[in-house]
Design an enzyme around this catalytic site. Structure first.
Site, PDB file in Angstrom:
ATOM      1  N   GLY A  87      38.821  48.432  34.465  1.00 55.90           N
ATOM      2  CA  GLY A  87      37.085  47.292  33.833  1.00 55.90           C
ATOM      3  C   GLY A  87      36.748  47.267  35.027  1.00 55.90           C
ATOM      4  CB  ALA A  88      36.002  44.560  37.114  1.00 55.31           C
ATOM      5  CG  MET A  89      40.160  44.865  42.541  1.00 53.79           C
ATOM      6  SD  MET A  89      41.730  44.811  41.161  1.00 53.79           S
ATOM      7  CE  MET A  89      42.366  42.848  42.639  1.00 53.79           C
ATOM      8  CD  GLU A  90      42.298  40.676  40.276  1.00 52.10           C
ATOM      9  OE1 GLU A  90      42.141  41.527  39.760  1.00 52.10           O
ATOM     10  OE2 GLU A  90      43.850  40.404  40.791  1.00 52.10           O
ATOM     11  CG  ASN A  91      38.480  43.930  45.359  1.00 50.92           C
ATOM     12  OD1 ASN A  91      39.809  44.637  45.387  1.00 50.92           O
ATOM     13  ND2 ASN A  91      37.702  44.182  44.342  1.00 50.92           N
ATOM     14  CG  HIS A 104      39.845  39.096  33.559  1.00 47.94           C
ATOM     15  ND1 HIS A 104      40.676  38.659  32.559  1.00 47.94           N
ATOM     16  CD2 HIS A 104      40.559  39.599  34.455  1.00 47.94           C
ATOM     17  CE1 HIS A 104      42.030  39.263  33.195  1.00 47.94           C
ATOM     18  NE2 HIS A 104      41.802  39.958  34.006  1.00 47.94           N
ATOM     19  CD  GLU A 105      38.168  41.544  37.533  1.00 44.29           C
ATOM     20  OE1 GLU A 105      39.113  40.857  38.127  1.00 44.29           O
ATOM     21  OE2 GLU A 105      38.653  41.628  36.131  1.00 44.29           O
ATOM     22  CG  HIS A 128      42.004  37.728  38.437  1.00 44.90           C
ATOM     23  ND1 HIS A 128      43.994  37.216  37.735  1.00 44.90           N
ATOM     24  CD2 HIS A 128      42.229  38.988  37.908  1.00 44.90           C
ATOM     25  CE1 HIS A 128      43.826  37.632  37.096  1.00 44.90           C
ATOM     26  NE2 HIS A 128      43.131  38.755  37.403  1.00 44.90           N
TER      27      HIS A 128
HETATM   28  N1  PHE Z   1      43.411  43.227  38.288  1.00 40.65           N
HETATM   29  C1  PHE Z   1      42.429  43.891  37.755  1.00 40.65           C
HETATM   30  C2  PHE Z   1      42.289  43.434  36.688  1.00 40.65           C
HETATM   31  O1  PHE Z   1      42.322  42.371  36.127  1.00 40.65           O
HETATM   32  C3  PHE Z   1      42.946  45.046  36.813  1.00 40.65           C
HETATM   33  C4  PHE Z   1      42.304  46.665  38.130  1.00 40.65           C
HETATM   34  C5  PHE Z   1      44.764  46.618  38.117  1.00 40.65           C
HETATM   35  C6  PHE Z   1      42.164  46.493  37.946  1.00 40.65           C
HETATM   36  C7  PHE Z   1      43.862  47.886  38.337  1.00 40.65           C
HETATM   37  C8  PHE Z   1      42.083  47.599  38.973  1.00 40.65           C
HETATM   38  C9  PHE Z   1      43.519  48.520  39.318  1.00 40.65           C
HETATM   39  O2  PHE Z   1      40.942  42.391  36.706  1.00 40.65           O
HETATM   40 ZN    ZN Z   2      43.305  40.431  35.904  1.00 41.48          ZN
END
Ligand code: PHE
Ligand code: ZN
Length: 883
Positions: free
Chosen positions: A268-272, A304-305, A308
């Protein structure tokens, strides 16, 4: 070929080396990107080492072409290090030194979408969990935290925008039309939070003033044609920032927060850190192209992101076994946020419905695992509903057991004590325990035991003594590798509903508890005796209110009692749940009739009466009413069966719906008109509730292909007020038996929307979920459509995922063609994108739930897949499924 080995939680060891700083330079080109990494290294004094010599430095690295290695400026000869397919190893380094490596990578050939890859002409990264090792040699584990400085160099015309984590500190022009930007991230982070984006993007800019008065620049970066789809994400981001300050006291900690939308993304998305990367499906929204459900998904995922940043980034995970530390907690946070922004009861109903169908199925299947697994082969396979959704339920139980204030004290303590470090689930629970004085020793079993606990409840009222005794018995079924289970701490929120429909006063062990209490079940069986009830009270227990624990609860309710609770329970969730139980009982009657060859059976009159009551009383909450008018899904019904009979389920649900529609036709027509749109569209939950009610009414009318229903659906489609209404109407027309209704509408839709990939995803899904038997040819045909692509995960989910996961009758065809189609796709994806292959295969792995004939067909396809040279991802899933 050696088989992939499992990694075990018990084998954890602290890293041998620390990285004080990480300096990266990317010279970007699609097929040959050069990455220079300069690492300031220090042998870790806390690591267990055998001798006085420094331990070897073992760096992860995959799909990299090594060009050079230098230590403290001196180039190493090739016999001074060891390099193989997965590692670079250096021995006899000084205890502190600077290592420089230069590698070449090929982003354009990266179809796994892990590491650095190209999507729609832009560069982007995905490093969680273990993608950074495809970028450069590095200790790719979350407990190695470092500050990062990143210089991105690229052709200026093609990639005018160059982004990475933190703040931009320098930019400039270079020879040959190239330019660079340097980014500095002052916060310690593990490499899985690294991110880089380069492309021809435009931004939607805004700002947010934090609680301490700092201004933060907010930027959402998209391809130019998507700029008109960013407002909702921006609103959601600002609301999330505010909410996290108010509810958790968490303030944002950089001067800039960026979101980038990319079209090819596995999740879905990523919290970088400071640079969230989103699947475009989870960030772009506008009324013409996006349904209400997708608007709500955007709001939830943005939150959510963002959340994080504290639960995940400032405090990260020691190792991947602790994944639910960040994911379970963050899902709990985003669920609570969405509940606050919208209708709280509906949010709870939706989350629980998903948990009880999909997570319970996972927990009962071959890949069942605890919220904290003890071992894994491929960590990408563990981004599961168990880690996320059950993990969230476990945090919710902690929050409910502690109460709001103690939970907040616990979370403050957790953040303060673990800030800037990599923590474990014990760290989280011990903060909660210290802040509240509560002992969590037994509670920890929620993290180590897999499987859904079952509670069987029985009650007995003794009118003479005025006592109601409630006996609760718990057990958890065996799961792979875990035969024996111990009793859990199960909070059962409950009340007793009196004959007049009001909650009775509860007295337990001489203590007056008000009208609602939480029973803590800690033993295999316990009896609770409520005293002081009036002789005529005749209480009906309302159990597990708000779904206070992720369990299956059974109680021998009569259907009259269920209809009664459906009307009178003071808990909105349990009113809905009583309705679902009543509907399930009625559906089971129909299924039994169908299995006996009786296709004339009629629906239980009590369910019909309950629906009539719902339709004819003034709704207090329209969104809840829409949920209550929805029969349990086929997937949920299947979960309740010992042997799943897909055809009986489908027939029963269809028949129940048609009988309700026939009997209550005029009420549904009235409901439709009462909820037609007034004024302009807005993605508010009041309007969403009206749309869902109106479209629920329409779907009943279309279940009997009522002429007025068809007319309303066609008019709604033509009016094209918003995608929610368009999609609802189009789906009903396409799913009707009359192809002359659906086909022209599909054609017109495709002509209008062929330029928009997210809308075309919907176009695919609508067609492949058509319940009629002609659909399989359509799936094959659409796989050849120019808008479809196996390398785009959204397309795979929209077409293959929707068919295999939602079109149950056709996926489970008795000729095995549905299974064969899925297996063919899995085999191709095994090469292209192993992570997606290992997810999309799920329905095939659940074969044990079906009859012998289907089991054999599904197993044969799994065996065929096993015959291939499998990725680690697929190897783990297929082996577990066939074990
Ligand atoms: N950490 C991300 C999330 O939950 C999910 C994710 C995991 C995205 C692995 C990409 C790869 O918000
Ligand atoms: Zn997450």
């Amino acid at each position: 070929m050696s088989q992939p080995a499992a990694i075990h939680l018990d084998d954890y060891q602290a890293p041998a080396w620390r990285i004080l700083s990480t300096r990266l330079t990317f010279d970007l080109a699609p097929s040959a990107t050069r990455v220079t990494a300069v690492l300031t290294l220090e042998a870790n004094p806390d690591a267990a080492v055998g001798s006085d010599a420094t331990p070897p430095l073992v760096l992860n690295g995959e799909h990299l072409t090594l060009e050079s290695v230098r230590v403290d400026g001196r180039a190493l000869a090739s016999d001074e290090y060891k390099v193989d397919e997965t590692h670079l190893t250096l021995a006899a380094l000084p205890a502190s030194c600077e290592l420089e490596t230069v590698v070449l990578i090929d982003p354009a050939a990266n179809t796994a979408l892990e590491g650095l890859y190209v999507s729609s002409g832009m560069f982007c990264t995905q490093c969680e969990a273990e993608g950074f090792r495809r970028i450069t040699y590095y200790p790719d584990r979350p407990d190695v935290m470092s500050v990062f400085t990143t210089t991105v160099i690229a052709d200026k015309a093609n990639y005018p925008i160059l982004l990475s984590n933190g703040n931009p500190v320098e930019r400039g022009e270079l020879d040959g039309g190239r330019h660079f930007v340097t980014w500095q991230d002052p916060h310690l982070k593990p490499c899985y939070l690294f991110a880089l984006v380069a492309g021809d993007l435009v931004k939607h800019a805004d700002s947010f003033t934090t609680m301490s008065g700092r201004d933060v620049a907010l930027e959402i970066w998209v391809e130019p044609e998507n700029l008109d789809k960013t407002q909702h994400a921006m609103n959601s981001l600002k609301a999330s920032m505010k909410w996290d300050e108010e509810v958790y006291g968490r303030e944002y900690d950089l001067d800039i927060f960026m979101i980038v939308a990319v079209n090819d993304f596995n999740m879905g998305a990523m919290e970088n850190k400071g640079l969230n990367i989103f699947n475009s499906a989870c960030v772009l929204a506008n009324p013409d192209t996006t349904t209400d459900a997708a608007f709500q998904r955007v709001e939830g995922v943005v939150a959510h992101e963002y959340f994080h940043n504290w639960s995940g980034n400032r405090v990260t995970c020691r190792d991947w076994f602790q994944l639910s530390l960040k994911e379970g907690f963050t899902v709990y946070r985003d669920q609570t946020f969405s509940a606050d922004m919208n209708s709280a009861p509906v949010k709870r109903i939706e989350d629980v419905a998903m948990l009880r169908t999909a997570q319970f199925a996972e927990d009962a299947g071959p890949t069942a695992h605890p919220v904290r697994p003890a071992s894994y082969i491929e960590i990408s396979n563990f981004y599961t509903l168990t880690i996320y959704e059950k993990g969230s339920e476990v945090v919710r139980m902690v929050a409910n057991l502690l109460g709001e204030e103690a939970f907040r004290r616990g979370s403050d303590l957790y953040f303060a004590r673990n800030d800037g470090s990599a923590a474990t689930i014990e760290d989280f629970i011990s903060a909660m325990s210290e802040a509240s004085g509560r002992d969590f020793t037994q509670f920890m079993r929620w993290y180590s035991q897999a499987g859904t606990p079952e509670i069987s409840a029985r009650g007995n009222f003794d009118a003479e003594s005025g006592r109601y005794s409630l006996t609760l018995h718990q057990s958890t079924p065996a799961t792979p590798g875990q035969a024996e289970k111990l009793p859990l701490v199960i909070p059962v929120r409950m009340g007793l509903v009196g004959a007049d429909g009001s909650d009775l006063a509860l007295t337990l062990d001489g203590e007056a508890l008000g009208t609602e209490t939480v029973l803590e079940l800690t033993e295999a069986e316990q009896t609770f005796v409520f005293t002081g009830l009036e002789a005529g009270a005749d209480p009906v227990p309302s159990l597990l209110r708000g779904f206070s624990a992720p369990v299956k609860l059974s109680f021998a309710y009569s259907r009259e009692q269920l209809a009664f609770l459906m009307q009178h329970d003071s808990d909105g969730f349990n009113r809905w749940d009583a309705g679902q139980r009543l509907a399930l009982a009625a559906l089971e009657d129909l299924m039994a009739a169908w299995q006996q060859g009786d296709t004339q059976a009629s629906l239980d009159a009590r369910l019909l009466a309950a629906y009539r009551f719902l339709l004819q009383s003034e709704p207090s909450d329209r969104a809840v009413l829409a949920e209550m008018l929805t029969l349990p899904s086929e997937a949920y019904i299947a979960e309740q069966q010992t042997v799943v009979d897909v055809d009986a389920i489908h027939w029963a649900r269809k028949t129940a719906k048609a009988q309700l529609a026939t009997a209550l036709r005029d009420d549904f027509v009235a409901l439709y008109h009462a909820n037609e749109q007034q004024g302009d569209y807005a993605p508010t939950f009041e309007q969403m509730a009206r749309r869902s009610l109106k479209n629920a009414a329409l779907s009943y009318l279309m279940s009997i292909e009522d002429e007025e229903g068809v007319r309303l659906a066609q008019a709604q489609l033509a009016a094209a007020h918003n995608m929610t209404d368009v999609r609802a109407a189009l789906t009903l027309l396409v799913h009707s038996s009359r192809t002359e209704l659906g086909d022209p509408a599909l054609k017109a839709f495709a002509e209008r929307w062929s330029h928009d990939p997210l809308v075309m995803d919907q176009w695919f899904s609508i067609q492949v979920t058509r319940p009629q038997a002609d659909v399989l040819d359509r799936v094959r045909f659409l796989m050849e459509h120019p808008a479809f692509s196996l390398t785009n995960p959204n397309k795979v989910r929209a077409l293959i995922g929707a068919f295999a996961g939602q079109n149950r009758v056709n996926f489970h065809r008795l000729d095995g063609e549905g299974y064969r189609l899925l297996a063919d796709v899995v085999i191709e994806l095994n090469r292209l994108n192993p992570e997606i292959a290992a997810r999309i295969i799920t329905p095939l792995t659940r074969y044990k739930r079906f009859d012998a004939k289907r089991q054999a067909l599904m197993k044969a396809e799994l065996e065929r897949i096993r015959g291939e040279k499998l990725s680690r991802n697929l190897y783990e899933v297929v082996e577990k499924a066939l074990a």
